[in-house]
Design a protein around this motif. Structure first.
Motif, PDB file in Angstrom:
ATOM      1  N   VAL A 135     -50.162  24.547  13.465  1.00  0.00           N
ATOM      2  CA  VAL A 135     -49.035  25.301  12.914  1.00  0.00           C
ATOM      3  C   VAL A 135     -48.702  24.727  11.539  1.00  0.00           C
ATOM      4  N   ALA A 136     -48.497  25.607  10.545  1.00  0.00           N
ATOM      5  CA  ALA A 136     -48.196  25.177   9.184  1.00  0.00           C
ATOM      6  C   ALA A 136     -46.855  25.733   8.739  1.00  0.00           C
ATOM      7  N   LEU A 137     -46.053  24.880   8.137  1.00  0.00           N
ATOM      8  CA  LEU A 137     -44.726  25.260   7.647  1.00  0.00           C
ATOM      9  C   LEU A 137     -44.590  24.781   6.208  1.00  0.00           C
ATOM     10  N   PHE A 138     -44.026  25.642   5.352  1.00  0.00           N
ATOM     11  CA  PHE A 138     -43.700  25.255   3.980  1.00  0.00           C
ATOM     12  C   PHE A 138     -42.205  24.924   3.959  1.00  0.00           C
ATOM     13  N   PRO A 139     -41.842  23.657   4.120  1.00  0.00           N
ATOM     14  CA  PRO A 139     -40.429  23.320   4.333  1.00  0.00           C
ATOM     15  C   PRO A 139     -39.544  23.450   3.097  1.00  0.00           C
ATOM     16  N   GLU A 140     -40.118  23.677   1.913  1.00  0.00           N
ATOM     17  CA  GLU A 140     -39.280  23.947   0.741  1.00  0.00           C
ATOM     18  C   GLU A 140     -38.570  25.296   0.889  1.00  0.00           C
ATOM     19  N   GLY A 141     -39.151  26.184   1.685  1.00  0.00           N
ATOM     20  CA  GLY A 141     -38.534  27.476   1.915  1.00  0.00           C
ATOM     21  C   GLY A 141     -38.818  28.501   0.842  1.00  0.00           C
ATOM     22  N   PHE A 152     -36.610  19.573   1.227  1.00  0.00           N
ATOM     23  CA  PHE A 152     -37.166  20.169   2.433  1.00  0.00           C
ATOM     24  C   PHE A 152     -36.036  20.626   3.351  1.00  0.00           C
ATOM     25  N   LYS A 153     -36.199  21.825   3.908  1.00  0.00           N
ATOM     26  CA  LYS A 153     -35.258  22.352   4.896  1.00  0.00           C
ATOM     27  C   LYS A 153     -35.716  21.886   6.277  1.00  0.00           C
ATOM     28  N   ALA A 154     -34.856  21.179   6.977  1.00  0.00           N
ATOM     29  CA  ALA A 154     -35.272  20.489   8.196  1.00  0.00           C
ATOM     30  C   ALA A 154     -34.946  21.223   9.483  1.00  0.00           C
ATOM     31  N   ALA A 155     -34.266  22.378   9.418  1.00  0.00           N
ATOM     32  CA  ALA A 155     -33.736  23.003  10.645  1.00  0.00           C
ATOM     33  C   ALA A 155     -34.817  23.247  11.696  1.00  0.00           C
ATOM     34  N   LEU A 156     -35.935  23.862  11.292  1.00  0.00           N
ATOM     35  CA  LEU A 156     -36.960  24.225  12.268  1.00  0.00           C
ATOM     36  C   LEU A 156     -37.709  23.001  12.810  1.00  0.00           C
ATOM     37  N   LEU A 157     -37.566  21.859  12.154  1.00  0.00           N
ATOM     38  CA  LEU A 157     -38.257  20.660  12.630  1.00  0.00           C
ATOM     39  C   LEU A 157     -37.633  20.113  13.905  1.00  0.00           C
ATOM     40  N   ALA A 230     -42.240  13.208   5.408  1.00  0.00           N
ATOM     41  CA  ALA A 230     -43.292  14.115   4.941  1.00  0.00           C
ATOM     42  C   ALA A 230     -43.135  14.389   3.450  1.00  0.00           C
ATOM     43  N   ARG A 231     -41.902  14.620   2.997  1.00  0.00           N
ATOM     44  CA  ARG A 231     -41.657  14.901   1.581  1.00  0.00           C
ATOM     45  C   ARG A 231     -42.049  13.711   0.712  1.00  0.00           C
ATOM     46  N   GLU A 232     -41.724  12.513   1.188  1.00  0.00           N
ATOM     47  CA  GLU A 232     -42.060  11.304   0.422  1.00  0.00           C
ATOM     48  C   GLU A 232     -43.572  11.183   0.221  1.00  0.00           C
ATOM     49  N   ARG A 233     -44.351  11.466   1.265  1.00  0.00           N
ATOM     50  CA  ARG A 233     -45.804  11.326   1.141  1.00  0.00           C
ATOM     51  C   ARG A 233     -46.397  12.394   0.225  1.00  0.00           C
ATOM     52  N   PRO A 251     -34.899  13.549  -6.027  1.00  0.00           N
ATOM     53  CA  PRO A 251     -34.632  12.896  -4.747  1.00  0.00           C
ATOM     54  C   PRO A 251     -34.186  13.920  -3.711  1.00  0.00           C
ATOM     55  N   VAL A 252     -34.302  13.546  -2.443  1.00  0.00           N
ATOM     56  CA  VAL A 252     -33.886  14.428  -1.351  1.00  0.00           C
ATOM     57  C   VAL A 252     -32.381  14.660  -1.435  1.00  0.00           C
TER      58      VAL A 252
END
Length: 252
Positions: A135-141, A152-157, A230-233, A251-252
């Motif tokens: 499963v692949a997600l683009f968390p920037e939205g 990164f949007k974290a809701a679905l995580l 994940a965002r940091e890496r 920064p986040v």
């Protein structure tokens, strides 16, 4: 010449679809897991002029991919390389033909505005993960410019705490190099205008998909910690592969 390039690439896309879709439907009718969506996505990426190179390796076993997002080409390139099912905005489901084709690869359509429906979306994502398809997600939205990385949007995580089965998070950096500014889908540009611009560009489009160090979500305190790691890496990979003056990661 630009128009010729566009129609040549559209013709290649149609030919790829005509080859793969009937075979996919036969596989589905037989009740067998179809390899043809992945093959179509790989062929479609090449049809648009993309030349995909992979660095690193997908984690063994079940994986949940978190990637930066620049262009609709990302879906073709990453899907062709991994066979992943994507989490997509629900308006894509209503696009003529595109929505139906996306559903053939088990795309999960979610609404980022309907907060009340988040629990149902997480349940649907949890069910999708039981199928062993990546499963692949683009968390920037949304899509960025390839040089910066949005929060990164974290809701679905929340689906990963705990996951429905053991799974590793694999951060992925999609890199178009110097070509990113020419194909990035940013601002208020219409989908058709961006597709026209991408399909009319000269030459090939180099795409590097970097599979970064995976990690176990159970080692993270919460979904925000998963997103941050994940965002940091991915951010580190963006900076490492760009000229020092070119990359700017907020920064986040």
């Amino acid at each position: 010449m630009a128009m010729l390039r566009r129609w040549r690439r559209i013709g290649a896309l149609v030919a790829s679809l005509l080859l793969c879709l009937p075979l996919h439907l036969i596989w589905r009718a037989l009740g067998v897991r179809s390899p043809w969506p992945r093959r179509f996505l790989a062929m479609a990426a090449r049809s648009t002029g993309a030349r995909v190179r992979v660095e690193g390796r997908p984690s063994g076993g079940d994986i949940f991919i978190l990637s930066n997002h620049i262009s609709w080409i990302d879906i073709l390139a990453l899907g062709g390389a991994t066979g992943a099912a994507f989490v997509s905005k629900d308006d894509v489901a209503r696009w003529p033909a595109i929505g139906w084709l996306a559903a053939q690869n088990n795309t999960l359509f979610v609404s980022r505005e309907r907060r009340g429906g988040l629990t149902g979306q997480i349940d649907a994502l949890r069910a999708a993960m039981l199928g062993h398809q990546p499963v692949a997600l683009f968390p920037e939205g949304t899509t960025g410019d390839g040089r910066t990385l949005l929060p990164f949007k974290a809701a679905l995580l929340a689906v990963l705490l705990p996951p429905p089965r053991p799974v590793m998070i694999q951060p992925v950096h999609i890199d178009y190099g110097d070509a990113a500014s020419g194909i990035a889908w940013t601002g208020d540009e219409a989908a058709g205008a961006n597709a026209k611009r991408v399909l009319e560009r000269r030459g090939v489009l180099p795409v590097t998909i970097r599979f970064l160090e995976p990690f176990d979500p159970s080692a993270c305190a919460d979904r925000k910690a998963i997103a941050a790691l994940a965002r940091e890496r991915i951010a580190q990979s963006i900076v490492a592969h760009q000229r020092p003056s070119a990359a700017h990661i907020d920064p986040v």
